[in-house]
Write an enzyme that holds these catalytic residues in place. Structure first.
Site, PDB file in Angstrom:
ATOM      1  N   THR A  38     -13.846  -9.281  26.778  1.00  0.00           N
ATOM      2  CA  THR A  38     -12.598  -9.981  26.469  1.00  0.00           C
ATOM      3  C   THR A  38     -12.737 -10.820  25.206  1.00  0.00           C
ATOM      4  O   THR A  38     -11.837 -10.847  24.361  1.00  0.00           O
ATOM      5  CB  THR A  38     -12.204 -10.903  27.639  1.00  0.00           C
ATOM      6  N   TYR A  84     -12.809  -5.366  23.716  1.00  0.00           N
ATOM      7  CA  TYR A  84     -11.578  -5.025  24.440  1.00  0.00           C
ATOM      8  C   TYR A  84     -10.455  -4.534  23.532  1.00  0.00           C
ATOM      9  O   TYR A  84      -9.626  -3.731  23.953  1.00  0.00           O
ATOM     10  CB  TYR A  84     -11.069  -6.268  25.167  1.00  0.00           C
ATOM     11  N   ASP A 117     -22.763  -4.499  34.684  1.00  0.00           N
ATOM     12  CA  ASP A 117     -21.915  -5.540  34.088  1.00  0.00           C
ATOM     13  C   ASP A 117     -22.668  -6.872  34.020  1.00  0.00           C
ATOM     14  O   ASP A 117     -22.070  -7.946  34.073  1.00  0.00           O
ATOM     15  CB  ASP A 117     -20.601  -5.714  34.857  1.00  0.00           C
ATOM     16  N   HIS A 167     -13.187   0.070  29.391  1.00  0.00           N
ATOM     17  CA  HIS A 167     -12.965  -0.873  30.483  1.00  0.00           C
ATOM     18  C   HIS A 167     -11.644  -0.510  31.158  1.00  0.00           C
ATOM     19  O   HIS A 167     -10.622  -0.369  30.503  1.00  0.00           O
ATOM     20  CB  HIS A 167     -12.890  -2.302  29.930  1.00  0.00           C
ATOM     21  N   GLU A 226     -12.773 -16.556  29.942  1.00  0.00           N
ATOM     22  CA  GLU A 226     -11.357 -16.341  30.264  1.00  0.00           C
ATOM     23  C   GLU A 226     -10.698 -17.531  30.939  1.00  0.00           C
ATOM     24  O   GLU A 226      -9.513 -17.484  31.270  1.00  0.00           O
ATOM     25  CB  GLU A 226     -11.224 -15.088  31.146  1.00  0.00           C
TER      26      GLU A 226
END
Length: 390
Positions: free
Chosen positions: A104, A135, A288, A200, A75
């Protein structure tokens, strides 16, 4: 390998007292009361490994339902992609079964790559599964739809992690959410798999609005809707706890220590659930692991980042025990609750004919030994099995 684990303080995950546990063919062959002679009618010519654990705890292996096994992140540019997670990063901290996913980045990462990593972990000796998608909507899939992936690809057990209430999501509509939930549910009926959609949750003000509406306006069972990261902020956790009354399972994230703000440390979230008398059998905890844990400002700009580690599961267990909460109240959140939700029928409990996935803990609740499907991966604090490139 045939092993007799003698004098273990068995939590299956309920407290069973001091027992002897016989392991054969990767399964829990039998569980004995401790007797004077200790032979349990095992033939003398059997090549049995006998280990006396002198009252140490024997508990089920952890089932981590949320891990970025191929690496998460990305990200803040390509250089921030987290590397794939190695076998021992799971097994040496007690994870005997893992469910991998995309987050993501469902663009440069693929379901094909995810499934290949699942197969790789299996070849190295642990149990592994995965979610399909990521996502965004439309989902990243291998066979053109989530329903087909779940139905025809054995490791795929549901959809996840699908993002809502997050600036990184595809801002899905209500209709898109219930379409995916329906696909997951029907595929689960066809296959006997979990058939759920693992959501999520971000920090958006809408929080669980889409899930709450789906439960009230559709015929899709509440168990299909499975939110994770519910402890990332306090209002979200309060709303998530209300879902338990409808039959939803909620998943608490074991964030690395000191990174939970403005939310709750996993141990604190568990303590609240216990004190409120919430249905603890509907609460799970995941790591996670391998995922990027970024912190963004109001404009969506990255301020700082950490990454998830499977070791936080054990750390959460230990931290919660320090709050004087009984072991039998906590263990199911890492073991049997997860197995029930995911319909992994041979996992999560130390009972006859289940897979021999077990952890030995000392009196400080540190893991000294890890067995997966009857094979030692960690023995007497020493790594026995490592990944191919470790």
């Amino acid at each position: 390998m045939i092993s007799l684990l003698k004098n273990v303080n068995l939590y299956n995950p309920n407290p069973m007292g001091i027992k002897d546990v016989l392991v054969a063919g990767g399964k829990i062959a039998d569980i004995f009361d401790v007797s004077d002679n200790g032979h349990h009618n095992i033939p003398d010519n059997w090549p049995v490994e006998v280990i006396d654990f002198n009252g140490a705890y024997l508990v089920p292996g952890f089932i981590d339902s949320h891990a970025h096994i191929t690496g998460g992140g990305g990200e803040a540019g390509f250089s921030t992609q987290v590397p794939p997670v190695s076998l021992s990063e799971f097994t040496q901290v007690g994870v005997t079964t893992v469910v991998g996913l995309l987050g993501t980045d469902d663009t440069t990462r693929s379901i094909a790559n995810l499934i290949s990593k699942v197969y790789g972990l299996r070849e190295e000796g642990m149990s592994a599964y995965c979610w399909t998608g990521g996502y965004h909507y439309p989902l990243t899939t291998l066979m053109g739809s989530a329903k087909a992936d779940i139905t025809f690809l054995e490791p795929v057990i549901g959809i996840g992690e699908f993002a809502i209430s997050d600036h990184r999501s595809s801002q899905p509509t209500f209709e898109e959410v219930i379409k995916l939930a329906s696909e997951a549910h029907v595929a689960g009926l066809l296959t006997g798999k979990a058939g759920i959609i693992h959501f999520h949750l971000g920090d958006g003000e809408r929080r669980l609005e889409l899930i709450e509406r789906a439960i009230s306006e559709t015929e899709i069972p509440a168990r299909v809707f499975n939110p994770t990261h519910v402890n990332r902020n306090k209002p979200l956790f309060e709303d998530s706890c209300k879902l338990l009354a409808h039959g939803c399972y909620i998943d608490i994230t074991a964030f690395p220590e000191g990174t939970a703000e403005p939310g709750l440390e996993a141990c604190d979230a568990i303590e609240i659930a216990v004190k409120k008398g919430l249905p603890l059998d509907k609460i799970t905890v995941s790591s996670d692991g391998g995922g990027c844990l970024p912190c963004f400002d109001q404009q969506g700009e990255l301020q700082h980042m950490d990454f998830g580690r499977a070791s936080t599961l054990l750390e959460t267990l230990q931290a919660t025990l320090r709050k004087n909460i009984a072991l039998e109240s906590i263990l199911p959140m890492f073991t049997s609750n997860v197995a029930t939700l995911l319909r992994l029928h041979s996992k999560g409990k130390i009972v006859r004919n289940n897979d021999a996935d077990m952890l030995v803990l000392n009196n400080k609740f540190e893991i000294t030994d890890v067995m997966i499907k009857g094979r030692w991966h960690k023995r007497d604090n020493t790594t026995v099995v490592s990944g191919t490139f470790e």
